[in-house]
Design an enzyme around this catalytic site. Structure first.
Site, PDB file in Angstrom:
ATOM      1  N   SER A 112       0.802  -1.218   0.000  1.00  0.00           N
ATOM      2  CA  SER A 112       0.000   0.000   0.000  1.00  0.00           C
ATOM      3  C   SER A 112       0.837   1.271   0.000  1.00  0.00           C
ATOM      4  O   SER A 112       1.599   1.526  -0.915  1.00  0.00           O
ATOM      5  CB  SER A 112      -0.980  -0.024   1.179  1.00  0.00           C
ATOM      6  N   HIS A 113       0.745   2.042   1.079  1.00  0.00           N
ATOM      7  CA  HIS A 113       1.383   3.345   1.183  1.00  0.00           C
ATOM      8  C   HIS A 113       2.788   3.261   1.760  1.00  0.00           C
ATOM      9  O   HIS A 113       3.440   4.280   1.952  1.00  0.00           O
ATOM     10  CB  HIS A 113       0.534   4.248   2.076  1.00  0.00           C
ATOM     11  N   ASP A 276      -1.771   6.869  -3.415  1.00  0.00           N
ATOM     12  CA  ASP A 276      -0.656   6.190  -2.746  1.00  0.00           C
ATOM     13  C   ASP A 276      -0.069   5.064  -3.595  1.00  0.00           C
ATOM     14  O   ASP A 276      -0.370   4.927  -4.778  1.00  0.00           O
ATOM     15  CB  ASP A 276      -1.113   5.654  -1.393  1.00  0.00           C
ATOM     16  N   ASP A 278      -0.467   1.793  -3.954  1.00  0.00           N
ATOM     17  CA  ASP A 278      -1.279   0.843  -4.717  1.00  0.00           C
ATOM     18  C   ASP A 278      -2.584   1.434  -5.212  1.00  0.00           C
ATOM     19  O   ASP A 278      -3.417   0.724  -5.760  1.00  0.00           O
ATOM     20  CB  ASP A 278      -1.548  -0.408  -3.886  1.00  0.00           C
ATOM     21  N   ARG A 281      -5.680   4.941  -1.753  1.00  0.00           N
ATOM     22  CA  ARG A 281      -5.859   6.098  -0.869  1.00  0.00           C
ATOM     23  C   ARG A 281      -5.858   7.392  -1.681  1.00  0.00           C
ATOM     24  O   ARG A 281      -5.402   7.424  -2.819  1.00  0.00           O
ATOM     25  CB  ARG A 281      -4.752   6.151   0.180  1.00  0.00           C
ATOM     26  N   LYS A 375     -11.118   0.302  -1.235  1.00  0.00           N
ATOM     27  CA  LYS A 375     -11.099   1.756  -1.315  1.00  0.00           C
ATOM     28  C   LYS A 375     -10.431   2.139  -2.629  1.00  0.00           C
ATOM     29  O   LYS A 375      -9.668   1.359  -3.201  1.00  0.00           O
ATOM     30  CB  LYS A 375     -10.392   2.358  -0.111  1.00  0.00           C
TER      31      LYS A 375
END
Length: 542
Positions: A112-113, A276, A278, A281, A375
């Site tokens: 992710s981030h 972000d 992936d 976000r 998300k």
């Protein structure tokens, strides 16, 4: 040829809220990746001959794991796999692909981030057939299997050319390499008024989108510039890099400070946004105003009817417990359901599948809807662009009008990163130990109305999730929440969420940290953060 390889368990392969995340050198240990993927497959039933989606955010080690996953899928009996070209699929795009093509599930390769690179972070998570993250009953089964695994199966096949769109054979299994952007862009075009957004750009609307050298770069380039006609250069840092250009791909006010500074400047674009690592976000900044994720969720929900895909209204809104109560007031006005869940997008899946919620959000900059089961950062940006185009107002005007209608939830998150795990657990244990004695007492001028350790009773399947965060609620609607994050790879991250509600006829123009000063002090008094962690201030304030 299929090989069965003997192996030994690792004791640290417990998936967190978003899969298994560790440093790259951990994943590079002999059989570490293979053990986890085999444990995923061993925890599933009925996938023989079915389709599996594989893709990730392009971070370091992504391409190697894609090849391993293909070979193991072939050996374990999948009929076909769909892979994003170059091993690239944003997390929401992967969810869409699983749903659109009725795949059995998917392996999403992302942290992710978190930062990327040879010594930074990597991750693997499994998404089920609805396109969403595996529920706890599956992740628990995966973890149990990792502790007992004795062998894995892998096909001896040549590496697949994942940079070329087309179909290939992998030991009798079909491998489909697809354009990672096309299906997602088509979905976005079905949800939003592209003509209105296109016209806004045509008449001089300016925006800056920072893809942070992460996965949304190709998506933003295609949708914003090519399909919506935004000027070339609107999508910045749009080439995904294995180390994200040496930067931290987290769209917050620390790691995207350059964008914030530009948006507060005299020649700021009309709208600023970022996503972000992936792509799940988002960061939203209007000219002269930062929009908190909690406020963004509420504003998107209040205005979603302006987009064609949501013109019929919302079925309900869901938010994670630490997210501010701003969206609750929107749900109340709309007369629809409001659901408070633990942190982790997987908890929204049941509500979305049951048709109880349409839009969901988390204070950690994650917002999405029932179009996928993750998300979706770019989706949030496009809904904002749709609202701005239809209303013909600035982001600042829209936010201030929202506060004047619903009141303002002053809100901030203080993160204490890489705290020694034992110290972080001691802090939480000490807090839990005194929850029963807190109601009725005061901290400074603040009187405590209630205190608990949040428990979620899923209204769809009846499952219970305990110990999801410690809440201390004060009279008047303010609160402080303490929670340990499950998204890091080193030590523990203590997150402290601080919220104060100001009615619409109150003082709506205060600086956030000043407005929360008494609550910030109360958090220190209640939890003894300095005494437990040795920290005098947070690592990150958002």
């Amino acid at each position: 040829m299929i090989r069965t390889v003997e192996t030994k368990p690792y004791d640290d392969q417990k998936p967190g809220t978003s899969g298994l995340r560790k440093k790259v050198p951990v994943f590079q240990q002999p059989n570490y990746v293979e053990n986890f993927i085999q444990s995923v497959f061993d925890s599933l039933e009925g996938f023989q001959g079915k389709e599996l989606v594989i893709g990730g955010d392009g971070r370091y080690f992504n391409r190697e794991v894609v090849q391993i996953a293909i070979a193991m899928a072939a050996a374990n009996g999948f009929g076909s796999v769909i892979v994003g070209r170059g091993g690239i699929l944003s997390t929401p795009a992967a969810s869409n692909i699983i749903r659109k093509y009725n795949a059995f599930g998917g392996l999403v390769l992302s942290a992710s981030h978190n930062p990327g690179g040879p010594h930074e972070d990597f991750g693997i998570k499994y998404n089920i057939g609805n396109g969403g993250p595996a529920p706890e009953k599956i992740t628990d089964a995966i973890f149990a299997r990792t502790k007992a695994i004795a062998s894995y199966k892998i096909a001896d096949i040549d590496a697949i050319d994942i940079d070329r769109i087309g179909e290939f054979d992998a030991g009798g299994m079909k491998v489909k390499i697809i354009d990672p952007v096309a299906d997602y862009a088509e979905l976005m075009e079905s949800l939003f008024d592209f003509d209105a957004i296109r016209a806004n750009f045509k008449y001089g609307f300016r925006m800056a989108f920072d893809a942070m050298h992460a996965v949304t770069g190709p998506y933003a380039k295609e949708i914003l510039e090519l399909r919506l006609g935004a000027p070339k250069g609107t999508a910045r840092n749009f080439k995904p890099l294995p180390d994200f250009g040496g930067h931290h791909p987290d769209p917050n006010l620390v790691h995207a400070k350059h964008l914030y500074d530009e948006m507060m400047g005299p020649d700021a674009p009309d709208f600023g946004a970022a996503s972000d690592g992936d792509g799940d976000r988002n960061l939203i900044i209007g000219k002269g105003i930062f929009v908190t994720p909690s406020d963004s969720l509420a504003i998107l929900a209040a205005n979603a009817h302006l987009a064609p895909g949501y013109a019929k209204g919302l079925k309900g809104i869901a938010r994670s417990m630490p997210t501010s109560g701003a969206a609750d007031r929107v749900a109340e006005k709309l007369g629809i359901g409001m659901y408070e869940t633990p942190t982790g997008w997987k908890f929204f899946g049941n509500l979305l599948d049951a048709g109880m919620a349409t839009i969901c959000g988390e204070e950690s900059a994650g917002t999405g809807s029932d179009h996928v089961r993750e998300k979706d950062g770019l989706w949030a940006v496009l809904l904002w662009l749709n609202i701005l185009a239809i209303r013909g107002e600035s982001a600042k005007q829209i936010v201030e009008e929202h506060w004047a209608t619903y009141g303002r939830n002053y809100y901030s998150r203080h993160d204490y990163e890489e705290v020694e795990t034992a110290r972080a657990n001691a802090l939480m244990d000490a807090l839990r130990g005194k929850l029963g004695s807190l109601p009725g007492t005061s901290v400074g001028d603040l009187k405590i109305a209630a205190a608990d350790d949040f428990q979620y009773d899923d209204p769809v399947d009846g499952s219970v999730s305990k110990n999801q965060g410690i809440r201390v609620m004060f009279e008047g609607g303010s609160r402080v929440v303490f929670r340990l994050s499950g998204t890091g790879t080193s030590g523990a991250t203590l997150r402290v969420y601080i919220e104060r509600y100001e009615p619409k006829d109150g003082n709506l123009g205060l600086e956030t940290q000043s407005a929360l000063a008494d609550l910030i002090a109360a958090a220190e008094t209640l939890a003894g953060i300095h005494a437990h962690t040795g920290r005098n201030k947070p690592t990150v304030i958002t």
